[in-house]
Design a protein around this motif. Structure first.
Motif, PDB file in Angstrom:
ATOM      1  N   PRO A 100       0.804  -1.225   0.000  1.00 20.85           N
ATOM      2  CA  PRO A 100       0.000   0.000   0.000  1.00 20.85           C
ATOM      3  C   PRO A 100       0.837   1.276   0.000  1.00 20.85           C
ATOM      4  O   PRO A 100       0.315   2.362  -0.245  1.00 20.85           O
ATOM      5  CB  PRO A 100      -0.844  -0.121   1.263  1.00 20.85           C
ATOM      6  CG  PRO A 100      -0.079  -1.054   2.136  1.00 20.85           C
ATOM      7  CD  PRO A 100       0.634  -2.000   1.223  1.00 20.85           C
ATOM      8  N   VAL A 101       2.136   1.131   0.287  1.00 19.54           N
ATOM      9  CA  VAL A 101       3.032   2.284   0.288  1.00 19.54           C
ATOM     10  C   VAL A 101       4.299   1.902  -0.468  1.00 19.54           C
ATOM     11  O   VAL A 101       4.568   0.720  -0.707  1.00 19.54           O
ATOM     12  CB  VAL A 101       3.397   2.732   1.716  1.00 19.54           C
ATOM     13  CG1 VAL A 101       2.168   3.229   2.462  1.00 19.54           C
ATOM     14  CG2 VAL A 101       4.083   1.603   2.480  1.00 19.54           C
ATOM     15  N   LEU A 102       5.102   2.901  -0.808  1.00 25.10           N
ATOM     16  CA  LEU A 102       6.393   2.629  -1.440  1.00 25.10           C
ATOM     17  C   LEU A 102       7.335   2.100  -0.369  1.00 25.10           C
ATOM     18  O   LEU A 102       7.630   2.797   0.609  1.00 25.10           O
ATOM     19  CB  LEU A 102       6.963   3.900  -2.053  1.00 25.10           C
ATOM     20  CG  LEU A 102       8.213   3.729  -2.925  1.00 25.10           C
ATOM     21  CD1 LEU A 102       7.887   2.949  -4.192  1.00 25.10           C
ATOM     22  CD2 LEU A 102       8.814   5.089  -3.281  1.00 25.10           C
ATOM     23  N   ALA A 103       7.765   0.871  -0.517  1.00 23.77           N
ATOM     24  CA  ALA A 103       8.554   0.223   0.524  1.00 23.77           C
ATOM     25  C   ALA A 103       9.588  -0.698  -0.100  1.00 23.77           C
ATOM     26  O   ALA A 103       9.467  -1.096  -1.265  1.00 23.77           O
ATOM     27  CB  ALA A 103       7.638  -0.579   1.457  1.00 23.77           C
ATOM     28  N   VAL A 104      10.610  -1.043   0.691  1.00 27.82           N
ATOM     29  CA  VAL A 104      11.635  -1.976   0.231  1.00 27.82           C
ATOM     30  C   VAL A 104      11.692  -3.227   1.101  1.00 27.82           C
ATOM     31  O   VAL A 104      12.324  -4.206   0.729  1.00 27.82           O
ATOM     32  CB  VAL A 104      13.029  -1.304   0.181  1.00 27.82           C
ATOM     33  CG1 VAL A 104      13.003  -0.088  -0.739  1.00 27.82           C
ATOM     34  CG2 VAL A 104      13.499  -0.910   1.577  1.00 27.82           C
ATOM     35  N   ASP A 105      11.036  -3.204   2.250  1.00 26.74           N
ATOM     36  CA  ASP A 105      11.039  -4.354   3.149  1.00 26.74           C
ATOM     37  C   ASP A 105       9.895  -5.297   2.778  1.00 26.74           C
ATOM     38  O   ASP A 105       8.755  -4.859   2.592  1.00 26.74           O
ATOM     39  CB  ASP A 105      10.875  -3.876   4.601  1.00 26.74           C
ATOM     40  CG  ASP A 105      11.207  -4.966   5.587  1.00 26.74           C
ATOM     41  OD1 ASP A 105      12.169  -4.817   6.352  1.00 26.74           O
ATOM     42  OD2 ASP A 105      10.480  -5.990   5.590  1.00 26.74           O
ATOM     43  N   ALA A 106      10.205  -6.575   2.690  1.00 24.53           N
ATOM     44  CA  ALA A 106       9.204  -7.568   2.286  1.00 24.53           C
ATOM     45  C   ALA A 106       7.984  -7.572   3.201  1.00 24.53           C
ATOM     46  O   ALA A 106       6.868  -7.891   2.755  1.00 24.53           O
ATOM     47  CB  ALA A 106       9.835  -8.953   2.238  1.00 24.53           C
ATOM     48  N   SER A 107       8.171  -7.209   4.455  1.00 20.96           N
ATOM     49  CA  SER A 107       7.056  -7.233   5.406  1.00 20.96           C
ATOM     50  C   SER A 107       5.975  -6.212   5.063  1.00 20.96           C
ATOM     51  O   SER A 107       4.837  -6.343   5.520  1.00 20.96           O
ATOM     52  CB  SER A 107       7.568  -6.993   6.826  1.00 20.96           C
ATOM     53  OG  SER A 107       8.140  -5.701   6.932  1.00 20.96           O
ATOM     54  N   ALA A 108       6.298  -5.225   4.250  1.00 23.00           N
ATOM     55  CA  ALA A 108       5.315  -4.199   3.874  1.00 23.00           C
ATOM     56  C   ALA A 108       4.426  -4.639   2.713  1.00 23.00           C
ATOM     57  O   ALA A 108       3.404  -4.011   2.441  1.00 23.00           O
ATOM     58  CB  ALA A 108       6.034  -2.908   3.506  1.00 23.00           C
ATOM     59  N   PHE A 109       4.809  -5.717   2.047  1.00 21.41           N
ATOM     60  CA  PHE A 109       4.084  -6.196   0.872  1.00 21.41           C
ATOM     61  C   PHE A 109       3.075  -7.249   1.311  1.00 21.41           C
ATOM     62  O   PHE A 109       3.455  -8.260   1.904  1.00 21.41           O
ATOM     63  CB  PHE A 109       5.054  -6.756  -0.162  1.00 21.41           C
ATOM     64  CG  PHE A 109       5.904  -5.692  -0.794  1.00 21.41           C
ATOM     65  CD1 PHE A 109       7.007  -5.175  -0.121  1.00 21.41           C
ATOM     66  CD2 PHE A 109       5.610  -5.203  -2.052  1.00 21.41           C
ATOM     67  CE1 PHE A 109       7.791  -4.184  -0.689  1.00 21.41           C
ATOM     68  CE2 PHE A 109       6.386  -4.218  -2.639  1.00 21.41           C
ATOM     69  CZ  PHE A 109       7.481  -3.701  -1.963  1.00 21.41           C
ATOM     70  N   ASP A 110       1.795  -7.036   1.010  1.00 25.14           N
ATOM     71  CA  ASP A 110       0.771  -7.956   1.513  1.00 25.14           C
ATOM     72  C   ASP A 110       0.176  -8.854   0.436  1.00 25.14           C
ATOM     73  O   ASP A 110      -0.705  -9.667   0.730  1.00 25.14           O
ATOM     74  CB  ASP A 110      -0.340  -7.183   2.237  1.00 25.14           C
ATOM     75  CG  ASP A 110      -0.906  -6.043   1.398  1.00 25.14           C
ATOM     76  OD1 ASP A 110      -1.497  -5.115   1.980  1.00 25.14           O
ATOM     77  OD2 ASP A 110      -0.747  -6.076   0.158  1.00 25.14           O
TER      78      ASP A 110
END
Length: 122
Positions: A100-110
């Motif tokens: 939902p946001v620009l991220a690089v950590d896998a935990s942020a990807f749902d």
């Protein structure tokens, strides 16, 4: 939840170029950041690149800068990963993911795709 379908993997030779694709669908999928990760045999999943929903902002892993390019086509909602000068160490399963946001950590990807295998022969 966002549905993701990757394509474009295969067996290539060192020095070749390859383009992976990932099409996103589902409610609000147009507003998600989409990224690429890879996992080589016996290794942890590794972040490669991410692009925001408008396509105006990107992030790359330092390990792939210069050889990998992420791009986005909004109609349909598809991202691409252009890989140049492939090396045997690029052999991995490549996954597309949505956050939902620009991220690089896998935990942020749902949401995650099923992955596409890239094998680079020397």
């Amino acid at each position: 939840q966002v549905q993701l379908v990757e394509s474009g993997g295969g067996l290539v030779q060192a020095g070749d170029s390859l383009r992976l694709s990932c099409t996103a669908s589902g409610r609000n999928s147009n507003y998600y950041s989409l990224g690429w990760f890879r996992q080589a045999p016996g290794k942890e999943r590794e972040f490669i690149a991410v692009i925001n929903w408008t396509g105006s902002n990107t992030r790359y892993s330092d390990s792939v800068k210069g050889r990998f390019t992420i791009a986005k086509d909004n109609a349909p909602n598809t991202i691409f990963l252009h890989i140049h000068m492939l090396k045997p160490e690029d052999t991995a399963i490549y996954y597309c993911a949505a956050a939902p946001v620009l991220a690089v950590d896998a935990s942020a990807f749902d949401s995650w795709g099923q992955g596409t295998q890239v094998t680079v022969s020397s």
